[in-house]
Every structure is written in C-alpha cells, then in structure tokens.
Design an enzyme around this catalytic site. Structure first.
Site, PDB file in Angstrom:
ATOM      1  N   UNK A  24       0.816  -1.213   0.000  1.00 49.08           N
ATOM      2  CA  UNK A  24       0.000   0.000   0.000  1.00 49.08           C
ATOM      3  C   UNK A  24       0.849   1.262   0.000  1.00 49.08           C
ATOM      4  N   THR A  48     -17.308   9.846   0.360  1.00 46.89           N
ATOM      5  CA  THR A  48     -16.885   9.829   1.768  1.00 46.89           C
ATOM      6  C   THR A  48     -15.650   8.965   2.000  1.00 46.89           C
ATOM      7  OG1 THR A  48     -18.571   8.114   2.129  1.00 46.89           O
ATOM      8  CG2 THR A  48     -19.154  10.376   2.731  1.00 46.89           C
ATOM      9  N   ALA A  49     -14.906   8.673   0.934  1.00 44.36           N
ATOM     10  CA  ALA A  49     -13.651   7.906   1.031  1.00 44.36           C
ATOM     11  C   ALA A  49     -13.845   6.561   1.709  1.00 44.36           C
ATOM     12  CB  ALA A  49     -12.576   8.724   1.755  1.00 44.36           C
ATOM     13  N   ASP A  50     -14.996   5.922   1.455  1.00 45.25           N
ATOM     14  CA  ASP A  50     -15.244   4.607   2.038  1.00 45.25           C
ATOM     15  C   ASP A  50     -14.410   3.540   1.341  1.00 45.25           C
ATOM     16  OD1 ASP A  50     -17.417   4.327   4.223  1.00 45.25           O
ATOM     17  OD2 ASP A  50     -18.219   5.881   2.911  1.00 45.25           O
ATOM     18  N   ASP A  51     -14.409   2.341   1.921  1.00 39.94           N
ATOM     19  CA  ASP A  51     -13.540   1.270   1.453  1.00 39.94           C
ATOM     20  C   ASP A  51     -14.060   0.559   0.212  1.00 39.94           C
ATOM     21  OD1 ASP A  51     -11.482   1.222   3.664  1.00 39.94           O
ATOM     22  OD2 ASP A  51     -13.306   0.980   4.831  1.00 39.94           O
ATOM     23  N   ASP A  65     -11.426  -4.830   2.423  1.00 33.59           N
ATOM     24  CA  ASP A  65     -12.397  -3.769   2.139  1.00 33.59           C
ATOM     25  C   ASP A  65     -13.832  -4.244   2.333  1.00 33.59           C
ATOM     26  OD1 ASP A  65     -10.453  -1.887   1.547  1.00 33.59           O
ATOM     27  OD2 ASP A  65     -10.450  -2.339  -0.593  1.00 33.59           O
ATOM     28  N   GLY A  91      -9.970 -13.740 -13.783  1.00 36.59           N
ATOM     29  CA  GLY A  91      -9.164 -12.540 -13.669  1.00 36.59           C
ATOM     30  C   GLY A  91      -8.674 -12.035 -15.007  1.00 36.59           C
TER      31      GLY A  91
END
Length: 346
Positions: free
Chosen positions: A16, A47-50, A90, A138
C-alpha cells in the site's frame, strides 16, 4: 530458480506504499462532468469509504471493491496471499461477507519466469479459500513491474453497512492490529529485516479481518474502516471529516509490532510516511518524530479502525476474544470544536 528471486527488487514501491497520496488523489478525482446519480448506489467515493455499495432490493446490498499493488515481500506465494488478504479487507471493513473474487495481474514476463506468477496466483487463491470464496477468474497484462490484487464482490444487509459518515461523538475507538507494517517492510526491501521479524510481519498481513463481518450487526458499531496506505491518522481523518466529529488519540495506547522501534531508530521510514503527513498535517495537532513515524506509517493489510458506542465495548471485546482477534483501545470521538484540531494526539 524462483527461490533465489527477491520480488521487492523488481518494484519501486511496496504494498500500500504504492498508493497515491490523499492530497494528490483529491486532485485526480475532480471532475467537470455532470455527476450521474443512481439512487441505488448507497455508497460511492464521496466519503472515502472502502468499497462501493449498491442496493439490490429486499434489504440487501452488493459490495464491490478492488485493490492491487507491487511486491511488499520477496516470496511470490506470500505476496499473492498478502495482496488478496488486503483486497478482501475492504469487504470486511464495510461490514460485508465476500462472495467471490477475480484476480488482477501485471507481470514482467521478460524479466521473471512464469512460475513466479503461478506462485503469486496460488497465494491469492489460498487467501480466498481461507475467506471461504472462490477465485473465479481474472485478467493479466505484461507490465514493467509485478502487480497483483483482486476485485472482490461481497454482500451485506443494508442495515449492517458501516460507512465513514456514520460515526458519532462519544464513540470509543479501537484497532484490531498493531502498527508498523510499513516500517518493517521497508527494512525488508533494504535487506535489513531479520528472519523472525519477516515471519512476524508476514503473518500479521495474512490475517483476515473477518471480525468486521461479525461486528457489523451491532447497531452500536457506528463506523469502521481498514488502516492501509494513508496510515492511521489518514484513515481516521476520513471518518472525522465524513462524520463531522473530531478525535483524541492516546499515542501510548497505539500498539506497535514488536521490534518496530529499533527499525525506526535505524531510519527505516517509508517515503510515503512524509507524503501522508503532508496531506493531513493541517488537520492534526503537532506530532513528535516518533508519533509521525508510527501514526502516518503506511499499512498493508492493516487492521480495522472501529468506532463503537460505550455501551457495546464489552460486546466487541467478547467477540474479539472468541475468535482470537486483537483489540486495542486507542481513543475517542467528540463533537467538533473550533479551538481543537480534527485529531488531537496525546
């Protein structure tokens, strides 16, 4: 052949720590286009949520997220496992249960053998199996550096979703993992991390944050997020801004991983620590060098930051004890005050 490869030497960032700083990200996300509004989108990026949350009816919501990064450890299997665990977090941080995942792989096939990529994917698959879901597919590309992560789909009852904007004054703040992951992984990238500390930080990053799903049904649990690339103060500031509250943190109560202090003394501070600090220094009371090193440290697959009303503290402690999860009380939320910083660190 792959046993002698140090994956961290093939990337300029790590975990990260690859994240763009909050300040720069705010500029990137600005748009002059008219915003398309979907009333069924319950949580977007305001709101910068995950994760994003979408109402599918009958009181249920789909949770959607993606997370990927460059190697934070040298072992390919461990890298895949950590990246997958981090992406799954998350969903847990929103109070949901993961349903399935698809892999995201960028790989320098001209620099590294395909068996390394196979081990990375295998590590991701292992983490998904631990979470009780399938890695369903993927997409892969040829890239200059190794990149791996997941796009994860989850589900939750709408009433159990935990938003950054729903924290309330009076709530107690808890962390579920100690800090210092960025410091230790920086030491590993520089070849200075001892073997016991390598195992310690790897095991911590591989711990699933499943406690989030178990705590979500408690109505006294007002907000929850995971601590990742913006550090504790960055992610706490997102909750405070979204919920219009302020926080007071006892820095002495913030648990750090055993051995972190000695690596701080050796200067094993990630470059992202200063970038993080510069992004929210105006929101935080003055910090000592040690406080900055720990509280702004970029976590990869870090723990959950939990805001809970006082009457439910004993409940969450019991749940944590039942599943063997760590839980550290670090501070409290208050009403905003004009003469106080958004986050006061004591």
């Amino acid at each position: 052949m792959s046993d002698n490869i140090r994956l961290t030497q093939f990337s300029h960032g790590a975990g990260u720590g690859c994240k763009i700083s909050p300040k720069v990200l705010g500029t990137i996300l600005q748009s002059e286009l008219d915003k398309f509004v979907d009333p069924k989108l319950l949580v977007g990026n305001e709101t910068a949520d995950d994760a994003a949350v979408y109402d599918i009816g009958n009181g249920l919501a789909i949770i959607s997220t993606t997370d990927f990064f460059m190697p934070i450890v040298d072992d390919p299997f461990d890298f895949g496992r950590i990246a997958a665990t981090n992406a799954l977090s998350d969903i847990f941080a929103m109070g949901g249960k993961p349903l399935m995942a698809i892999a995201i792989l960028g790989f320098p096939i001209d620099k590294l053998p395909a068996e390394v990529a196979q081990k990375i994917i295998e590590g991701g698959r292992f983490a998904c199996q631990q979470a009780g879901i399938v890695l369903a597919g993927g997409h892969s590309i040829h890239s200059m550096e190794p990149i791996f992560g997941l796009a994860v789909t989850g589900m939750a009852a709408i009433e159990h979703i935990k938003r950054n904007a729903s924290a309330t004054a009076g709530c107690e703040l808890f962390l579920t993992k100690p800090l210092g992951i960025g410091i230790l992984t920086t030491a590993e990238k520089r070849g200075l991390l001892t073997l016991p500390h390598q195992h310690l930080v790897r095991d911590l990053m591989c711990q699933l944050n499943t406690i989030g799903t178990l705590l979500a049904p408690l109505p006294e649990m007002t907000a929850m997020t995971d601590i990742t690339g913006f550090g504790l103060l960055g992610h706490l500031s997102e909750i405070c801004q979204a919920s219009n509250v302020r926080a007071e943190i006892n820095s002495h109560a913030v648990k750090v991983i055993d051995g972190v202090e000695e690596y701080v003394e050796q200067g094993m501070i990630p470059g992202g620590t200063q970038r993080n600090f510069e992004s929210y220094a105006n929101l935080v009371s003055p910090l000592s060098d040690r406080q900055k090193a720990i509280l702004c440290d970029q976590q990869t697959s870090g723990g959950l930051l939990i805001a809970v009303e006082p009457q439910a503290v004993e409940k969450i402690q019991q749940i944590a004890q039942q599943i063997g999860s760590m839980l550290f009380h670090i501070g409290k939320l208050f009403d905003r005050a004009p003469d106080k910083a958004l986050i006061e660190v004591n």
